[in-house]
Motif scaffolding. Structure first.
Motif, PDB file in Angstrom:
ATOM      1  N   ASP A 193      -0.304   3.792  -2.356  1.00 44.68           N
ATOM      2  CA  ASP A 193      -1.690   4.214  -2.145  1.00 44.68           C
ATOM      3  C   ASP A 193      -1.786   5.516  -1.360  1.00 44.68           C
ATOM      4  OD1 ASP A 193      -2.327   1.875  -3.402  1.00 44.68           O
ATOM      5  OD2 ASP A 193      -3.048   0.845  -1.597  1.00 44.68           O
ATOM      6  N   PHE A 194      -0.728   5.861  -0.626  1.00 43.88           N
ATOM      7  CA  PHE A 194      -0.776   7.036   0.236  1.00 43.88           C
ATOM      8  C   PHE A 194      -0.156   8.274  -0.413  1.00 43.88           C
ATOM      9  CE2 PHE A 194      -0.807   3.431   3.268  1.00 43.88           C
ATOM     10  CZ  PHE A 194      -2.074   3.638   3.791  1.00 43.88           C
ATOM     11  N   HIS A 235      -2.317  11.205   0.108  1.00 42.57           N
ATOM     12  CA  HIS A 235      -2.259  11.704   1.483  1.00 42.57           C
ATOM     13  C   HIS A 235      -1.058  12.634   1.652  1.00 42.57           C
ATOM     14  CE1 HIS A 235      -4.870   8.211   1.850  1.00 42.57           C
ATOM     15  NE2 HIS A 235      -5.191   8.563   3.085  1.00 42.57           N
ATOM     16  N   ARG A 247       0.805  -1.226   0.000  1.00 41.98           N
ATOM     17  CA  ARG A 247       0.000   0.000   0.000  1.00 41.98           C
ATOM     18  C   ARG A 247       0.835   1.272   0.000  1.00 41.98           C
ATOM     19  NH1 ARG A 247      -4.041   0.470   4.637  1.00 41.98           N
ATOM     20  NH2 ARG A 247      -4.957   2.027   3.250  1.00 41.98           N
ATOM     21  N   VAL A 257       0.806   4.205   8.590  1.00 38.39           N
ATOM     22  CA  VAL A 257      -0.449   3.696   8.035  1.00 38.39           C
ATOM     23  C   VAL A 257      -1.596   3.917   9.022  1.00 38.39           C
ATOM     24  CG1 VAL A 257      -1.671   1.603   7.322  1.00 38.39           C
ATOM     25  CG2 VAL A 257       0.655   2.033   6.502  1.00 38.39           C
ATOM     26  N   GLU A 258      -1.325   3.678  10.310  1.00 44.12           N
ATOM     27  CA  GLU A 258      -2.366   3.896  11.316  1.00 44.12           C
ATOM     28  C   GLU A 258      -2.848   5.342  11.299  1.00 44.12           C
ATOM     29  OE1 GLU A 258      -1.180   2.732  15.212  1.00 44.12           O
ATOM     30  OE2 GLU A 258      -0.744   0.653  14.659  1.00 44.12           O
ATOM     31  N   GLU A 259      -1.926   6.276  11.102  1.00 41.74           N
ATOM     32  CA  GLU A 259      -2.318   7.687  11.079  1.00 41.74           C
ATOM     33  C   GLU A 259      -2.998   8.064   9.765  1.00 41.74           C
ATOM     34  OE1 GLU A 259      -0.081  10.715  13.266  1.00 41.74           O
ATOM     35  OE2 GLU A 259       1.616   9.322  13.132  1.00 41.74           O
ATOM     36  N   PHE A 260      -2.492   7.555   8.649  1.00 40.19           N
ATOM     37  CA  PHE A 260      -3.148   7.831   7.367  1.00 40.19           C
ATOM     38  C   PHE A 260      -4.583   7.323   7.368  1.00 40.19           C
ATOM     39  CE2 PHE A 260       1.165   7.850   5.064  1.00 40.19           C
ATOM     40  CZ  PHE A 260       1.153   9.232   4.897  1.00 40.19           C
ATOM     41  N   ASP A 261      -4.794   6.134   7.919  1.00 43.04           N
ATOM     42  CA  ASP A 261      -6.116   5.514   7.929  1.00 43.04           C
ATOM     43  C   ASP A 261      -6.970   5.955   9.112  1.00 43.04           C
ATOM     44  OD1 ASP A 261      -5.654   4.058   5.632  1.00 43.04           O
ATOM     45  OD2 ASP A 261      -5.033   2.238   6.679  1.00 43.04           O
ATOM     46  N   GLY A 262      -6.368   6.627  10.072  1.00 45.48           N
ATOM     47  CA  GLY A 262      -7.052   6.926  11.322  1.00 45.48           C
ATOM     48  C   GLY A 262      -8.012   8.101  11.237  1.00 45.48           C
TER      49      GLY A 262
END
Length: 309
Positions: free
Chosen positions: A162-163, A166, A159, A290-295
């Motif tokens: 994918d960011f 972002h 992924r 990833v946790e922050e991008f998705d959070g």
């Protein structure tokens, strides 16, 4: 950057020290822990105790400019935040600085509430000092690292691409209320903070350059794996008062640092012969990114940076 740990002082290393006149009268040499793109040796001479930084050939691939590192180390010393520079021998890639007799911080030291004002004072000292010879911008460096990874076929985490949107959103949000750049270390993991008891010193200027000061604050917090409350405390100490906008700015820069340094790890994973798990080191950062991008906080942080005073 991660710590290689102590190792053996080799004849080849001693030969490089021989090329530095300031170290010719040395009486003792011992290994110090240090980054993976250099080796740090503690060198005792009748004139004093110094640290000789021996850089490695991977430096250029990682966008490290040793001439800029030297010039910026001199400027950082002039600010009072860093130890004096004693010598620079580019022909053997050796930089010599004065040894600071103190303890190296751990991540938990960075996050101790009583240390926030002390770290902030050192940061303000550095940031108010002479301009550096070059600029540093993770928003520009990350695409350069990515292009190198893709050209060389180095592996990327799931992924990762994918960011990209972002990262672009972060760049756009930060540009709404730009902050003047200042001289920054840009690699302030805990191991680059030395505590002598009465003050802290900021060392190792491989990645230094003029930058948004809140990258520095956010990167220090991120490297220590702090909580949002830890970051708010550090920003408040640095600024002198609470600021939602500047705390959000530092947190977004901390996120970009994790996203960008993952690629540093990928390059090292694909090129270095050192016995170190660069991939695992980078993935620890990436998983947190990833946790922050998705959070749930990502959109709010963008908005606060754009609109908050």
């Amino acid at each position: 950057m991660p710590d290689a740990g102590p190792d053996t002082v080799t004849e080849a290393m001693l030969a490089r020290l021989d090329a530095v006149p300031a170290l010719a009268s040395r009486t003792e040499v011992s290994d110090l822990s240090g980054g993976l793109t250099n080796r740090n040796l503690k060198v005792t001479t009748p004139e004093g105790v110094f640290v000789a930084r021996l850089s490695s050939p991977e430096s250029a691939l990682l966008a490290i400019d040793r001439d800029a590192e030297h010039a910026n180390s001199v400027a950082a010393a002039a600010s009072g935040a860093a130890p004096d520079v004693i010598a620079f021998a580019p022909e053997v890639s050796v930089l010599v600085v004065r040894f600071v007799d103190g303890s190296t911080w751990s991540p938990s030291d960075v996050l101790e509430p009583q240390n926030a004002p002390r770290a902030a004072e050192a940061l303000r000292m550095l940031h108010a000092g002479p301009r550096f010879a070059n600029d540093f911008d993770m928003l520009r460096l990350q695409p350069q690292y990515l292009a190198l990874c893709q050209e060389r076929g180095f592996r990327l985490p799931d992924r990762y691409l994918d960011f990209a949107d972002h990262a672009s959103a972060i760049a756009d949000a930060l540009a709404v209320r730009p902050v003047p750049t200042v001289p920054c270390n840009n690699d302030l993991l805990a191991a680059n903070v030395i505590d002598t008891g009465d003050r802290v010193w900021l060392i190792d200027y491989e990645y230094s350059g003029n930058n948004d000061p809140f990258f520095e604050v956010g990167n220090l917090w991120s490297e220590a794996t702090g909580t949002p409350d830890d970051l708010e405390r550090l920003v408040t100490a640095y600024v002198g008062e609470p600021s939602r906008a500047l705390t959000a700015r530092a947190r977004l820069w901390g996120l970009m640092s994790k996203y960008g340094w993952m690629l540093w790890a990928s390059i090292q994973d694909g090129t270095s012969d050192l016995d170190f798990d660069f991939w695992a080191w980078g993935m620890e950062k990436y998983d947190r990114a990833v946790e922050e991008f998705d959070g749930p906080d990502f959109g709010r942080l963008l908005e606060e940076v754009r609109t908050s005073a």
